[in-house]
Design a protein around this motif. Structure first.
Motif, PDB file in Angstrom:
ATOM      1  N   MET A   1       0.839  -1.201   0.000  1.00 53.20           N
ATOM      2  CA  MET A   1       0.000   0.000   0.000  1.00 53.20           C
ATOM      3  C   MET A   1       0.874   1.251   0.000  1.00 53.20           C
ATOM      4  O   MET A   1       0.642   2.181  -0.758  1.00 53.20           O
ATOM      5  N   ARG A   2       1.882   1.215   0.862  1.00 52.53           N
ATOM      6  CA  ARG A   2       2.743   2.376   0.983  1.00 52.53           C
ATOM      7  C   ARG A   2       3.466   2.631  -0.342  1.00 52.53           C
ATOM      8  O   ARG A   2       3.615   3.774  -0.775  1.00 52.53           O
ATOM      9  N   ASN A   3       3.865   1.541  -0.967  1.00 51.81           N
ATOM     10  CA  ASN A   3       4.552   1.666  -2.249  1.00 51.81           C
ATOM     11  C   ASN A   3       3.673   2.319  -3.305  1.00 51.81           C
ATOM     12  O   ASN A   3       4.139   3.087  -4.133  1.00 51.81           O
ATOM     13  N   ILE A   4       2.372   2.017  -3.252  1.00 48.42           N
ATOM     14  CA  ILE A   4       1.450   2.619  -4.219  1.00 48.42           C
ATOM     15  C   ILE A   4       1.425   4.126  -4.039  1.00 48.42           C
ATOM     16  O   ILE A   4       1.490   4.898  -4.998  1.00 48.42           O
ATOM     17  N   PHE A   5       1.350   4.560  -2.753  1.00 42.85           N
ATOM     18  CA  PHE A   5       1.329   6.003  -2.497  1.00 42.85           C
ATOM     19  C   PHE A   5       2.601   6.671  -2.985  1.00 42.85           C
ATOM     20  O   PHE A   5       2.573   7.737  -3.583  1.00 42.85           O
ATOM     21  N   ILE A   6       3.730   5.996  -2.714  1.00 42.20           N
ATOM     22  CA  ILE A   6       5.005   6.561  -3.176  1.00 42.20           C
ATOM     23  C   ILE A   6       5.011   6.673  -4.695  1.00 42.20           C
ATOM     24  O   ILE A   6       5.393   7.693  -5.263  1.00 42.20           O
ATOM     25  N   PHE A   7       4.528   5.626  -5.346  1.00 42.07           N
ATOM     26  CA  PHE A   7       4.459   5.625  -6.806  1.00 42.07           C
ATOM     27  C   PHE A   7       3.597   6.776  -7.313  1.00 42.07           C
ATOM     28  O   PHE A   7       3.995   7.533  -8.195  1.00 42.07           O
ATOM     29  N   ILE A   8       2.414   6.923  -6.689  1.00 44.89           N
ATOM     30  CA  ILE A   8       1.509   7.988  -7.133  1.00 44.89           C
ATOM     31  C   ILE A   8       2.146   9.355  -6.930  1.00 44.89           C
ATOM     32  O   ILE A   8       2.104  10.217  -7.802  1.00 44.89           O
ATOM     33  N   ARG A   9       2.804   9.538  -5.772  1.00 38.12           N
ATOM     34  CA  ARG A   9       3.403  10.843  -5.504  1.00 38.12           C
ATOM     35  C   ARG A   9       4.533  11.135  -6.498  1.00 38.12           C
ATOM     36  O   ARG A   9       4.649  12.234  -7.019  1.00 38.12           O
ATOM     37  N   ARG A  10       5.289  10.121  -6.801  1.00 43.43           N
ATOM     38  CA  ARG A  10       6.442  10.299  -7.681  1.00 43.43           C
ATOM     39  C   ARG A  10       6.003  10.662  -9.108  1.00 43.43           C
ATOM     40  O   ARG A  10       6.561  11.516  -9.758  1.00 43.43           O
ATOM     41  N   TYR A  11       4.964   9.979  -9.590  1.00 48.26           N
ATOM     42  CA  TYR A  11       4.536  10.196 -10.975  1.00 48.26           C
ATOM     43  C   TYR A  11       3.246  10.999 -11.049  1.00 48.26           C
ATOM     44  O   TYR A  11       2.471  10.838 -11.985  1.00 48.26           O
ATOM     45  N   PHE A  12       3.010  11.863 -10.057  1.00 49.62           N
ATOM     46  CA  PHE A  12       1.728  12.544 -10.003  1.00 49.62           C
ATOM     47  C   PHE A  12       1.476  13.389 -11.247  1.00 49.62           C
ATOM     48  O   PHE A  12       0.389  13.380 -11.811  1.00 49.62           O
ATOM     49  N   VAL A  13       2.519  14.129 -11.696  1.00 46.67           N
ATOM     50  CA  VAL A  13       2.346  15.004 -12.864  1.00 46.67           C
ATOM     51  C   VAL A  13       2.031  14.165 -14.097  1.00 46.67           C
ATOM     52  O   VAL A  13       1.113  14.462 -14.860  1.00 46.67           O
ATOM     53  N   LEU A  14       2.797  13.093 -14.287  1.00 47.08           N
ATOM     54  CA  LEU A  14       2.558  12.228 -15.438  1.00 47.08           C
ATOM     55  C   LEU A  14       1.152  11.646 -15.397  1.00 47.08           C
ATOM     56  O   LEU A  14       0.434  11.644 -16.393  1.00 47.08           O
ATOM     57  N   LEU A  15       0.740  11.209 -14.192  1.00 44.76           N
ATOM     58  CA  LEU A  15      -0.587  10.606 -14.066  1.00 44.76           C
ATOM     59  C   LEU A  15      -1.679  11.619 -14.365  1.00 44.76           C
ATOM     60  O   LEU A  15      -2.637  11.324 -15.068  1.00 44.76           O
ATOM     61  N   SER A  16      -1.500  12.854 -13.848  1.00 46.45           N
ATOM     62  CA  SER A  16      -2.551  13.834 -14.112  1.00 46.45           C
ATOM     63  C   SER A  16      -2.554  14.236 -15.583  1.00 46.45           C
ATOM     64  O   SER A  16      -3.608  14.504 -16.162  1.00 46.45           O
ATOM     65  N   PHE A  17      -1.353  14.219 -16.212  1.00 52.06           N
ATOM     66  CA  PHE A  17      -1.310  14.466 -17.655  1.00 52.06           C
ATOM     67  C   PHE A  17      -2.123  13.413 -18.399  1.00 52.06           C
ATOM     68  O   PHE A  17      -2.974  13.722 -19.228  1.00 52.06           O
ATOM     69  N   LEU A  18      -1.896  12.152 -18.051  1.00 47.05           N
ATOM     70  CA  LEU A  18      -2.617  11.072 -18.718  1.00 47.05           C
ATOM     71  C   LEU A  18      -4.121  11.182 -18.478  1.00 47.05           C
ATOM     72  O   LEU A  18      -4.931  10.990 -19.374  1.00 47.05           O
ATOM     73  N   ALA A  19      -4.483  11.557 -17.231  1.00 50.02           N
ATOM     74  CA  ALA A  19      -5.907  11.674 -16.914  1.00 50.02           C
ATOM     75  C   ALA A  19      -6.564  12.768 -17.740  1.00 50.02           C
ATOM     76  O   ALA A  19      -7.619  12.567 -18.345  1.00 50.02           O
ATOM     77  N   LEU A  20      -5.900  13.958 -17.806  1.00 49.80           N
ATOM     78  CA  LEU A  20      -6.473  15.072 -18.570  1.00 49.80           C
ATOM     79  C   LEU A  20      -6.576  14.715 -20.044  1.00 49.80           C
ATOM     80  O   LEU A  20      -7.568  14.991 -20.709  1.00 49.80           O
ATOM     81  N   GLN A  21      -5.504  14.077 -20.546  1.00 44.54           N
ATOM     82  CA  GLN A  21      -5.486  13.688 -21.960  1.00 44.54           C
ATOM     83  C   GLN A  21      -6.632  12.708 -22.247  1.00 44.54           C
ATOM     84  O   GLN A  21      -7.358  12.852 -23.231  1.00 44.54           O
ATOM     85  N   ALA A  22      -6.813  11.739 -21.345  1.00 48.37           N
ATOM     86  CA  ALA A  22      -7.880  10.754 -21.529  1.00 48.37           C
ATOM     87  C   ALA A  22      -9.240  11.430 -21.495  1.00 48.37           C
ATOM     88  O   ALA A  22     -10.112  11.131 -22.310  1.00 48.37           O
ATOM     89  N   PHE A  23      -9.385  12.398 -20.581  1.00 47.20           N
ATOM     90  CA  PHE A  23     -10.657  13.104 -20.491  1.00 47.20           C
ATOM     91  C   PHE A  23     -10.946  13.855 -21.785  1.00 47.20           C
ATOM     92  O   PHE A  23     -12.062  13.816 -22.321  1.00 47.20           O
ATOM     93  N   ALA A  24      -9.901  14.552 -22.297  1.00 51.80           N
ATOM     94  CA  ALA A  24     -10.062  15.313 -23.539  1.00 51.80           C
ATOM     95  C   ALA A  24     -10.476  14.392 -24.674  1.00 51.80           C
ATOM     96  O   ALA A  24     -11.404  14.684 -25.438  1.00 51.80           O
ATOM     97  N   LEU A  25      -9.796  13.250 -24.793  1.00 52.26           N
ATOM     98  CA  LEU A  25     -10.118  12.326 -25.882  1.00 52.26           C
ATOM     99  C   LEU A  25     -11.524  11.762 -25.711  1.00 52.26           C
ATOM    100  O   LEU A  25     -12.249  11.589 -26.682  1.00 52.26           O
ATOM    101  N   TRP A  26     -11.887  11.532 -24.447  1.00 49.91           N
ATOM    102  CA  TRP A  26     -13.217  10.981 -24.204  1.00 49.91           C
ATOM    103  C   TRP A  26     -14.300  11.948 -24.697  1.00 49.91           C
ATOM    104  O   TRP A  26     -15.206  11.564 -25.429  1.00 49.91           O
ATOM    105  N   ILE A  27     -14.189  13.246 -24.308  1.00 49.55           N
ATOM    106  CA  ILE A  27     -15.238  14.168 -24.758  1.00 49.55           C
ATOM    107  C   ILE A  27     -15.175  14.353 -26.270  1.00 49.55           C
ATOM    108  O   ILE A  27     -16.181  14.498 -26.923  1.00 49.55           O
ATOM    109  N   LEU A  28     -13.966  14.271 -26.831  1.00 45.28           N
ATOM    110  CA  LEU A  28     -13.853  14.412 -28.287  1.00 45.28           C
ATOM    111  C   LEU A  28     -14.608  13.299 -29.000  1.00 45.28           C
ATOM    112  O   LEU A  28     -15.396  13.543 -29.898  1.00 45.28           O
ATOM    113  N   PHE A  29     -14.376  12.060 -28.577  1.00 43.23           N
ATOM    114  CA  PHE A  29     -14.966  10.955 -29.335  1.00 43.23           C
ATOM    115  C   PHE A  29     -16.445  10.759 -29.040  1.00 43.23           C
ATOM    116  O   PHE A  29     -17.207  10.405 -29.917  1.00 43.23           O
TER     117      PHE A  29
END
Lengths: 289, 177
Positions: A1-29
């Motif tokens: 569990m702790r490792n997951i949090f560390i992972f999320i914190r470390r790649y937070f920017v990348l993850l939020s980039f992917l989330a925003l990109q996915a959201f944009a593509l979702w509304i587009l399609f």
């Protein structure tokens, strides 16, 4: 569990980039499939009010042209006023968009015309939309036809907000409009290739039909959405496709899409009834099987 | 003017110019659509946190999308360049954000060479992604390639013109403020 949090914190920017990109593509399609988008109704209230302001300024650049056209239409309408005729005969009535039903002496209104003004318009994309300053509160619904002040076809209402509506222009690669030739009533489909905003394509006319350059293409009588007999364009180029046996017709659009301002929104008052009948028939035939 | 006010004004102006002027000029050719609005993302201050960059890119794209009625299209492209931007800046001028003497990327802050490479890479990325998404449901591969190159070229011309016409009066960063 702790490792997951560390992972999320470390790649937070990348993850939020992917989330925003996915959201944009979702509304587009999803938008492309249903002509609707998340919050488009709300957003078009805002864009609509900005568009309306800009359009006020833009109007001044087209006043002369628009005046000339409105005057022409007025002129032609004045000629239709019944006081011009000593006697209104049956053929004259047929032109006024009426159907005679149960009572042969009574005219039933089939198409209702509403005036509207274009507040946003584009021709540069593959999918062009217009926005008009009438919405649900003025009775505009989806699938109403839009014609310009010359009575030439512009497009179809695809989304409605309280005060504005989006019109899918004929210059839209997904636009399919039933149309027929004026000379012999053969019908085909009007499409757009996404290339030149001056020309549309007419497909589905077989090669045994005789036609020539300059023939008028009108809206078809076989349509629930479009009023019949209004100009779409004139044939500009004739090519034959030997493989399919159909013509490839280039049609010069009757509307100058760069300068659409005053439009009419046309409602088919009997559309619901027609669709219900169509649906009922289909169900009946399926039950028989 | 504070950075906040300046950037809000900028966003409004860029979206306005894009939606009501550049999208409306009669097109030169069907491949050439002039794009400029994403310069907003390119001009954000060096010190903008990466998350804020993403959010601002998203906002900028979405705003234009609602004017052009293509929700998600420009948003996706803007989010992409907002994400890539910090990497390009680090590559081109390897120093910490705090060490820059100017606040935001400009020819003056980075030099014409690095700045135009910075603009070129982001413009190219933006147009490639944008055109790719459009191409997915329409068009041929050849037209996709030509369109990317042509729109990138016209955008670069526009960016250079804007930089020359409107040189930003950027104050030196001082430690008194």
């Amino acid at each position: 569990m702790r490792n997951i949090f560390i992972f999320i914190r470390r790649y937070f920017v990348l993850l939020s980039f992917l989330a925003l990109q996915a959201f944009a593509l979702w509304i587009l399609f999803t938008y492309n499939r249903f002509h609707r988008a998340v919050g488009l109704g709300v957003a078009s209230e805002f864009t609509g009010s900005v568009n309306a302001q800009v359009d006020k300024v833009d109007d001044y650049f087209h006043l002369r042209e628009e005046n000339r056209r409105v005057h022409q239409v007025n002129d032609s309408l004045m000629n239709l006023v019944s006081s011009n005729f000593a006697q209104v005969d049956t053929t004259a009535r047929a032109i006024t968009d009426t159907l005679r039903l149960t009572d042969s002496t009574r005219d039933v209104r089939r198409y209702l015309w509403r005036a509207a003004k274009v507040v946003y318009n584009s021709v540069n994309f593959e999918k062009n939309y217009l926005q008009i300053n009438r919405g649900a509160t003025e009775g505009i619904r989806e699938n109403m036809a839009v014609l310009n002040s010359d009575g030439a076809l512009v497009g179809l209402v695809v989304a409605v907000s309280p005060n504005f509506s989006q019109v899918m222009s004929l210059l839209h690669v997904q636009s399919r409009v039933p149309a027929s030739l004026k000379n012999n009533n053969v019908f085909g489909t009007i499409e757009w290739s996404g290339e030149d905003p001056r020309f549309l394509l007419l497909k589905g006319i077989s090669m045994d039909v005789k036609l020539k350059k300059g023939d008028s293409v009108l809206t078809s009588i076989y349509s629930y959405n479009y009023p019949p007999g209004f100009l779409v364009g004139r044939i500009a180029d004739i090519k034959t496709d030997k493989a399919s046996g159909f013509y490839n017709l280039k049609v010069r659009s009757a509307v100058n899409f760069n300068a659409v301002q005053q439009v009419f929104v046309v409602e088919n008052l009997q559309r619901t009834e027609q669709l219900q009948l169509d649906e009922a028939t289909r169900q009946k035939m399926e039950q028989k099987k | 003017m504070s950075d906040l006010v300046r950037n809000i004004l900028r966003l409004a102006i860029f979206i306005f110019v894009q939606a009501f002027i550049l999208d409306k000029v009669p097109n030169l050719h069907r491949f050439v659509v002039p794009y400029l609005y994403f310069l907003f993302v390119l001009w954000l201050p060096f010190t903008t946190p990466r998350l804020t960059l993403l959010a601002l890119g998203f906002l900028c794209g979405l705003l234009l999308d609602y004017f052009t009625m293509t929700p998600g299209l420009h948003t996706a492209a803007c989010v992409l360049i907002a994400y890539v931007r910090p990497f390009i800046i680090t590559l081109l001028s390897p120093k910490e954000a705090q060490e820059f003497t100017f606040r935001e990327p400009s020819p003056k802050a980075m030099g014409w060479g690095p700045y135009s490479i910075y603009a070129l890479i982001l413009t190219f990325l933006h147009h490639t992604w944008l055109t790719f998404l459009q191409w997915l449901d329409f068009g041929t591969f050849m037209s996709f390639l030509i369109k990317v190159v042509a729109t990138t070229a016209i955008s670069m011309v526009l960016i250079v013109t804007v930089e020359i016409l409107f040189p930003r009066k950027l104050k030196f960063r001082t430690n008194t403020a």
